[in-house]
Design a protein around this motif. Structure first.
Motif, short mmCIF file in Angstrom:
data_model
loop_
_atom_site.label_atom_id
_atom_site.label_comp_id
_atom_site.label_asym_id
_atom_site.label_seq_id
_atom_site.Cartn_x
_atom_site.Cartn_y
_atom_site.Cartn_z
N GLY A 91 0.78 -1.24 0.00
CA GLY A 91 0.00 0.00 0.00
C GLY A 91 0.81 1.28 0.00
N LYS A 92 2.13 1.14 -0.11
CA LYS A 92 2.99 2.34 -0.15
C LYS A 92 2.88 2.99 -1.52
N LYS A 93 2.85 4.31 -1.56
CA LYS A 93 2.84 5.02 -2.85
C LYS A 93 4.27 5.09 -3.39
N VAL A 94 4.47 4.46 -4.56
CA VAL A 94 5.80 4.43 -5.19
C VAL A 94 5.65 5.00 -6.60
N TYR A 95 6.32 6.13 -6.87
CA TYR A 95 6.24 6.77 -8.19
C TYR A 95 7.64 7.10 -8.70
N PRO A 96 7.96 6.70 -9.95
CA PRO A 96 7.17 5.88 -10.86
C PRO A 96 7.05 4.46 -10.32
N SER A 97 6.05 3.74 -10.79
CA SER A 97 5.79 2.40 -10.24
C SER A 97 6.86 1.41 -10.72
N PRO A 98 7.11 0.37 -9.91
CA PRO A 98 8.09 -0.64 -10.32
C PRO A 98 7.75 -1.28 -11.67
N SER A 243 1.42 5.38 -22.89
CA SER A 243 1.69 3.94 -22.99
C SER A 243 2.37 3.41 -21.73
N PHE A 244 3.32 4.18 -21.20
CA PHE A 244 4.03 3.75 -19.98
C PHE A 244 3.20 3.97 -18.72
N ASN A 245 2.23 4.89 -18.80
CA ASN A 245 1.35 5.17 -17.68
C ASN A 245 2.15 5.50 -16.41
N HIS A 246 3.20 6.31 -16.59
CA HIS A 246 4.08 6.65 -15.47
C HIS A 246 3.46 7.78 -14.63
N VAL A 247 4.01 7.96 -13.43
CA VAL A 247 3.67 9.14 -12.62
C VAL A 247 4.99 9.83 -12.28
N GLY A 248 5.00 11.15 -12.45
CA GLY A 248 6.24 11.91 -12.28
C GLY A 248 6.65 12.46 -13.63
N LEU A 249 7.97 12.50 -13.85
CA LEU A 249 8.47 13.00 -15.13
C LEU A 249 8.91 11.84 -16.02
N LEU A 250 8.74 12.02 -17.33
CA LEU A 250 9.29 11.09 -18.30
C LEU A 250 10.00 11.93 -19.36
N ALA A 251 11.33 11.77 -19.44
CA ALA A 251 12.09 12.47 -20.48
C ALA A 251 12.14 11.55 -21.69
#
Length: 382
Positions: A91-98, A243-251
């Motif tokens: 339940g820990k919030k981890v961004y970007p996700s593993p 497509s990656f559905n990331h959270v945070g930054l994506l360069a």
């Protein structure tokens, strides 16, 4: 959630210069930070609320940090993903996700992901080892680009292969052979996506590379390209991000081909060298934006206030040891010039030691000053 001047704790895996620049923002907002890094001398040792020395690839170290914080983020991809998965399952919030990091960390998987998601990228073949690639060299067209699938950074783990001898002395590792793309420009777009899905892109930047070191010398924002190409690059970067559905930054690093096609080269799921200009030139720096995104705060304005150029400060060849920034006061006397020193005491050839931002209302003038900065300051040793 009250993040500001409260008991909330943000964990950062990695204590290098990207973490250090993130800490400038967390200190501005008075957010508590817990950072772990393998080096006792890491740049983040001073700015964090608590700094721990430990291996980022060690399962227990990552679990221990995760258990002390409310949200966990990274400043480097090479971390223990099994530990991050365990924390996320608890339940820990981890961004970007593993899950996102697994796709990105291995360049073979990353390239296959582009193919599977109809994202434009250069053709490639995957090999289990360099010797396996050598044994099938007759099926490959030279020149091609050899890339290690794991562990490459700043020009390491990448080599242009023009003749079979170029494969000698390369590490025995899983690798890809990628078609050499004749390109006009190397571009990058940083996409910010918050936990609840708000999304923004920064302007397209153009990267000028050092011919030998395969390292970026100048990052230029905005890129000197047609608006149509710029729009296409931002559109593709958004598609990659979705497509990656990331959270945070994506360069998202890209090639602009001779006929103005855009091909995705690779991505980094964190603040990135191509966004350093934003500290001085943008309304919202990439580091502040990363913090906003992972804490699900409203994203800031990504527009530039002025033209910005970033020059990397790397250790000069032939110098190793206690660092000296020669002529730094000369560049500081020039209008619009801001040096950022990362806090690494020891220099060595091509090691990233800092960067300098040049801002100017006039791009041509900014580029001239960038050249002057590059030719004036030297990163040497005592």
């Amino acid at each position: 959630m009250n993040y500001f001047s409260s008991d909330f704790k943000l964990g950062i895996l990695g204590g290098g210069q990207l973490g250090k620049m993130m800490l400038t923002e967390t200190r501005k907002f008075d957010i508590q930070t817990y950072v772990v890094d393998p080096s006792a001398e890491a740049p983040c040792q001073f700015g964090a609320t608590k700094f721990f020395q430990g291996s980022l690839t060690d399962y227990q170290t990552v679990i221990d940090l995760g258990n002390q914080v409310d949200v966990l983020t990274i400043e480097i991809e090479n971390v223990n993903l099994d530990a991050l998965e365990t924390l996320e399952n608890q339940g820990k919030k981890v961004y970007p996700s593993p899950k996102t990091l697994r796709l990105i960390k291995n360049k073979g998987k990353q390239k296959q992901f582009y193919k599977d998601n109809n994202l434009p990228t250069a053709d490639f073949q995957l090999f289990e080892s360099t010797s396996n690639l050598k044994s099938q060299i007759s099926n490959l067209t030279m020149p091609f680009v050899w890339k290690a699938t794991e562990g490459g950074y700043d020009g390491n783990g990448v080599k242009v292969i023009r003749k079979i001898e170029d494969l000698n002395n390369l590490p025995e590792t899983e690798c890809i052979a990628e078609i050499m793309i004749p390109f006009k420009n190397e571009l990058a777009v940083i996409v910010a996506r918050s936990a609840s899905g708000e999304i923004k892109t920064y302007p397209v930047v153009e990267m000028e590379f050092h011919p030998e070191a395969n390292q970026v010398e100048y990052v230029i924002c905005p890129a000197r390209i047609d608006e149509a190409v710029s729009n296409k690059a931002r559109e593709i970067a958004l598609k990659v991000s979705e497509s990656f559905n990331h959270v945070g930054l994506l360069a998202v690093e890209m090639f602009q081909t001779e006929d103005d096609e855009i091909l995705v080269n690779e991505v980094a799921p964190r603040p990135h060298n191509s966004g350093h200009y934003s500290i001085e030139a943008s309304y919202t720096s990439q580091f502040e934006q990363h913090i906003r995104a992972i804490l699900d705060l409203p994203l800031g304005n990504t527009d530039s206030k002025v033209a910005g150029i970033m020059v990397n400060l790397v250790g000069e060849e032939g110098f190793s040891g206690q660092v000296v920034y020669e002529n730094i006061e000369k560049i500081m006397a020039i209008d619009g010039v801001t040096p950022h020193i990362y806090g690494k005491r020891e220099t060595r050839p091509f090691r990233k030691m800092g960067h300098v931002t040049i801002v100017n209302a006039d791009m041509t003038e900014a580029r001239k000053v960038a050249q002057e900065v590059k030719e004036t300051i030297r990163v040497i040793s005592k």
